[in-house]
Design an enzyme around this catalytic site. Structure first.
Site, PDB file in Angstrom:
ATOM      1  N   CYS A  71       0.802  -1.219   0.000  1.00 24.09           N
ATOM      2  CA  CYS A  71       0.000   0.000   0.000  1.00 24.09           C
ATOM      3  C   CYS A  71       0.837   1.273   0.000  1.00 24.09           C
ATOM      4  O   CYS A  71       0.547   2.205  -0.688  1.00 24.09           O
ATOM      5  CB  CYS A  71      -0.909   0.022   1.211  1.00 24.09           C
ATOM      6  SG  CYS A  71      -1.967  -1.412   1.258  1.00 24.09           S
ATOM      7  N   GLU A 114      -3.639  -4.962  -7.449  1.00 19.71           N
ATOM      8  CA  GLU A 114      -4.629  -4.617  -6.416  1.00 19.71           C
ATOM      9  C   GLU A 114      -4.003  -3.602  -5.476  1.00 19.71           C
ATOM     10  O   GLU A 114      -2.806  -3.654  -5.214  1.00 19.71           O
ATOM     11  CB  GLU A 114      -5.014  -5.906  -5.675  1.00 19.71           C
ATOM     12  CG  GLU A 114      -6.011  -5.729  -4.560  1.00 19.71           C
ATOM     13  CD  GLU A 114      -5.399  -5.693  -3.185  1.00 19.71           C
ATOM     14  OE1 GLU A 114      -6.147  -5.556  -2.223  1.00 19.71           O
ATOM     15  OE2 GLU A 114      -4.153  -5.780  -3.051  1.00 19.71           O
ATOM     16  N   ARG A 159     -14.833  -4.038   2.699  1.00 19.99           N
ATOM     17  CA  ARG A 159     -13.415  -3.966   2.322  1.00 19.99           C
ATOM     18  C   ARG A 159     -13.328  -3.476   0.887  1.00 19.99           C
ATOM     19  O   ARG A 159     -13.557  -4.235  -0.058  1.00 19.99           O
ATOM     20  CB  ARG A 159     -12.770  -5.342   2.456  1.00 19.99           C
ATOM     21  CG  ARG A 159     -11.262  -5.352   2.233  1.00 19.99           C
ATOM     22  CD  ARG A 159     -10.713  -6.757   2.388  1.00 19.99           C
ATOM     23  NE  ARG A 159      -9.278  -6.780   2.445  1.00 19.99           N
ATOM     24  CZ  ARG A 159      -8.558  -6.491   3.526  1.00 19.99           C
ATOM     25  NH1 ARG A 159      -9.159  -6.167   4.656  1.00 19.99           N
ATOM     26  NH2 ARG A 159      -7.249  -6.534   3.497  1.00 19.99           N
ATOM     27  N   ARG A 161     -11.331  -2.233  -2.281  1.00 18.84           N
ATOM     28  CA  ARG A 161      -9.990  -2.290  -2.843  1.00 18.84           C
ATOM     29  C   ARG A 161     -10.053  -1.934  -4.327  1.00 18.84           C
ATOM     30  O   ARG A 161     -11.024  -2.251  -5.016  1.00 18.84           O
ATOM     31  CB  ARG A 161      -9.401  -3.693  -2.712  1.00 18.84           C
ATOM     32  CG  ARG A 161      -8.926  -4.026  -1.298  1.00 18.84           C
ATOM     33  CD  ARG A 161      -7.706  -3.177  -0.935  1.00 18.84           C
ATOM     34  NE  ARG A 161      -7.117  -3.492   0.342  1.00 18.84           N
ATOM     35  CZ  ARG A 161      -7.493  -2.984   1.518  1.00 18.84           C
ATOM     36  NH1 ARG A 161      -8.510  -2.145   1.611  1.00 18.84           N
ATOM     37  NH2 ARG A 161      -6.841  -3.304   2.621  1.00 18.84           N
TER      38      ARG A 161
END
Ligand SMILES: C[S@@+](CC[C@H](N)C(=O)[O-])C[C@H]1O[C@@H](n2cnc3c(N)ncnc32)[C@H](O)[C@@H]1O
Length: 310
Positions: A71, A114, A159, A161
């Site tokens: 991230c 991702e 969640r 993403r």
């Protein structure tokens, strides 16, 4: 379809692709505990090591490259610094991996990347703009991007993403997977007869349930039907406004590693060979398997439509 998996972690993203009959030929992570979990569960062992230091030529050629790249510096929880700091970091290493494969004679047909939900808005959209520009103009891919929320794929966890799916063939018409109705609640995924160590002591309950002060006030709800996003630092016992707690026989406890695995779509037979701290980190970092599975299924369909599935 041979797949190379970068930043494989415990293998959430990999498992979805494996379930859709993709063949993972090489995976890599530099966390020895993640490698331990991966290698207990996948027949083809992952390679331990820092991707920046791994010889590019030693990475096998593949049809598909997948990677939930770390991230930071794109994460909201990171320093919000932007692209100067990102240069020379892991997104650029992915680009080098693709270029190396192309030079060796096989450009991957598909990339699946991702990242955190805020990727597209980070640094006023500049970070994503640079990434997209490199994928399209430097590497020559057709790029499809969408934010997917785990709760829309049958698993009771919020969640969000960002998924970036890229095709070398510009005739590709990739559609992100359709949402499905949620039929489970977090309570459906809880274990019975949970070890005492997961229960909160009377002493810590007021801290966990407090709503913070000043600008940091947030509602300390527990027993949510849809779990809050699992985090990689669950072992630290955040306040209830940021983490998941449940009532069990009248007492409050945190989630067990197995429950964290279930809330990320990992099947019951998935072996957890590491400590609780490492397990929380690995499941908190993972791509939800149910989401990965659906993304992979749509990749397969698109390749079939293109006549490129083999
Ligand atoms: C967000 S997690 C990936 C989770 C994984 N995709 C899954 O679905 O389970 C990112 C992973 O990147 C790994 N990582 C970070 N920097 C790395 C590096 N330089 N080389 C190899 N792995 C790295 C971390 O150890 C971590 O497991």
């Amino acid at each position: 379809m041979d797949v190379v998996s970068l930043f494989s972690g415990a293998g959430g993203l990999d498992l979805g692709f494996h379930q859709q009959n993709f063949n993972i030929v090489w995976a890599n992570d530099f966390d020895k505990f993640a490698i331990q979990t991966y290698n207990e569960n996948f027949s083809n062992p992952a390679t331990f090591g820092d991707l920046n230091e791994i010889e590019l030529d030693s990475i096998p050629l593949a049809d598909v490259v997948i990677g939930g790249f770390p991230c930071q510096p794109f994460s909201m929880m990171g320093h919000e610094k932007g692209f100067e700091d990102a240069r020379g970091t892991l997104f650029f290493r992915i680009v080098e991996v693709i270029n190396s494969m192309s030079k060796r004679g096989k450009k991957p047909r598909v990339l699946v990347l991702e990242n955190v939900r805020t990727l597209k808005t980070h640094d006023k959209g500049n970070t994503y703009k640079v990434i997209k520009n490199i994928l399209e103009n430097e590497l020559g891919y057709k790029v499809f991007t969408q934010i997917l929320n785990t709760v829309n794929y049958g698993i009771p966890q919020t969640r969000n993403r960002t998924f970036i799916v890229c095709f070398a063939n510009h005739d590709a018409q990739y559609e992100f997977p359709k949402e499905v109705e949620l039929k489970l609640t977090m309570q459906d995924l809880l274990e019975e007869n949970v070890d005492q160590k997961y229960f909160l002591s009377d002493k810590i309950i007021p801290t966990i349930l407090s709503e913070g002060t000043g600008g940091y006030r947030a509602k300390a709800e527990i027993d949510l039907p849809v779990a809050r996003p699992l985090t990689a630092t669950m072992h630290k016992m955040h306040r209830a406004s940021q983490d998941n707690y449940v009532t069990d026989n009248g007492r409050i406890r945190r989630l067990t590693p197995r429950e964290a695995a279930r809330l990320q779509g990992f099947p019951e037979e998935f072996i957890i060979p590491v400590s609780d701290t490492q397990a929380y980190r690995q499941f908190g970092n993972a791509v939800t398997v149910a989401v990965s599975n659906k993304v992979a299924e749509r990749v397969k369909t698109t390749l079939q439509e293109l006549g490129e599935w083999n």
